[in-house]
Design a protein around this motif. Structure first.
Motif, PDB file in Angstrom:
ATOM      1  N   TYR A  49       0.841  -1.195   0.000  1.00 28.25           N
ATOM      2  CA  TYR A  49       0.000   0.000   0.000  1.00 28.25           C
ATOM      3  C   TYR A  49       0.877   1.247   0.000  1.00 28.25           C
ATOM      4  O   TYR A  49       2.028   1.222   0.417  1.00 28.25           O
ATOM      5  N   ILE A  50       0.292   2.329  -0.472  1.00 30.82           N
ATOM      6  CA  ILE A  50       0.953   3.626  -0.479  1.00 30.82           C
ATOM      7  C   ILE A  50      -0.100   4.669  -0.133  1.00 30.82           C
ATOM      8  O   ILE A  50      -1.283   4.506  -0.456  1.00 30.82           O
ATOM      9  N   GLN A  88       3.439   7.583   3.220  1.00 29.04           N
ATOM     10  CA  GLN A  88       3.903   6.313   3.768  1.00 29.04           C
ATOM     11  C   GLN A  88       3.759   5.215   2.708  1.00 29.04           C
ATOM     12  O   GLN A  88       2.946   5.332   1.788  1.00 29.04           O
ATOM     13  N   ILE A  89       4.571   4.180   2.876  1.00 29.09           N
ATOM     14  CA  ILE A  89       4.516   3.009   2.011  1.00 29.09           C
ATOM     15  C   ILE A  89       4.806   1.800   2.877  1.00 29.09           C
ATOM     16  O   ILE A  89       5.606   1.861   3.814  1.00 29.09           O
ATOM     17  N   GLU A 104       6.426  -0.656   7.615  1.00 34.77           N
ATOM     18  CA  GLU A 104       6.074   0.624   6.991  1.00 34.77           C
ATOM     19  C   GLU A 104       7.203   1.630   7.124  1.00 34.77           C
ATOM     20  O   GLU A 104       7.910   1.664   8.133  1.00 34.77           O
ATOM     21  N   ASN A 241      -4.837   5.481   2.507  1.00 31.90           N
ATOM     22  CA  ASN A 241      -3.976   4.513   1.832  1.00 31.90           C
ATOM     23  C   ASN A 241      -4.694   3.875   0.652  1.00 31.90           C
ATOM     24  O   ASN A 241      -5.922   3.661   0.689  1.00 31.90           O
TER      25      ASN A 241
END
Length: 256
Positions: A49-50, A88-89, A104, A241
């Protein structure tokens, strides 16, 4: 009379033959199988996810000067707050039903700055500014379908600048910049509101410890002294996200 009886018997026989034939010509009643019940898919948190985040942060610093003899001269503590925004990723795995674990990386631009008079010499002021925050964490949580509650912990890094200013003119007389490493713990809640999309809120506390820094010029407040600054940061952010992959895993339905 005899002819009448014979005619009656013949008519009854004819009707008896015709009735079964008519019944046999009728089509069989069609049978329609009931459609299976519609069952909503179970949300699956597994996948990359990003996303983006934004919110509020507060940093607390205590400033000491370290003299040439190794003595500490306290110059007070101060809090400073401001906005944070970043992204965030990460990757999550869902296992054992509702358990979710993940990794993360998060980076935020920050505007946390405070200026105050030096209690040692009011002719000077000190300014502490944090303009960047990074988090590298592991997560563990539990999901109730599309609702996920989790805790997290790991490493943190902040970008800081400490300045000594002229109280009269505001000119910067000495400065020291540093990148500081520490630890962080946090807690969050996230909800999958649409296919592949989720939103939530998160709180993080950063333990950054103490850092000694040298100035590029002679310290004008305490001649020849270094500065020692402690730092703790609190952050509250709203997150959105996008997860790569399908919406969810449908439950196994019994076949009849």
């Amino acid at each position: 009379m005899k002819k009448f009886l014979l005619g009656t018997v013949g008519l009854v026989a004819l009707l008896g033959v015709a009735a079964p034939a008519s019944a046999a010509d009728l089509a069989a009643r069609p049978y329609t199988k009931a459609p299976p019940p519609v069952v909503a898919p179970i949300y699956d948190w597994t996948g990359f996810y990003i996303g983006a985040n934004g919110g509020w942060g507060q940093s607390r610093n205590c400033v000491d000067f370290v003299g040439v003899a190794g003595t500490f001269i306290a110059d007070g503590c101060r809090d400073r707050s401001g906005g944070v925004v970043g992204g965030q990723i990460g990757y999550r795995w869902q296992w054992g039903g509702g358990w979710v674990v993940g990794l993360e990386a998060q980076g935020d631009w920050a505007d946390l700055s405070n200026t105050r008079l030096s209690i040692i010499n009011p002719a000077f002021s000190t300014r502490v500014k944090t303009d960047g925050i990074g988090l590298f964490t592991g997560q563990i949580g539990y999901a109730w379908n599309a609702s996920l509650f989790y805790v997290k912990g790991g490493g943190a890094v902040t970008s800081n600048r400490f300045s000594i200013l002229s109280t009269l003119t505001g000119a910067e007389l000495a400065a020291a910049s540093n990148t500081r490493w520490g630890g962080t713990v946090g807690v969050g809640w996230e909800y999958g509101f649409a296919p592949n999309w989720s939103a939530g809120i998160e709180y993080d506390h950063l333990f950054m410890g103490n850092s000694n820094n040298s100035f590029s010029v002679v310290n004008p407040i305490v001649a020849g002294a270094l500065n020692r600054i402690s730092q703790d940061v609190d952050m509250v952010t709203v997150r959105v996200n996008y997860r790569f992959g399908g919406w969810g895993t449908p439950p196994v339905a019994a076949k009849y």
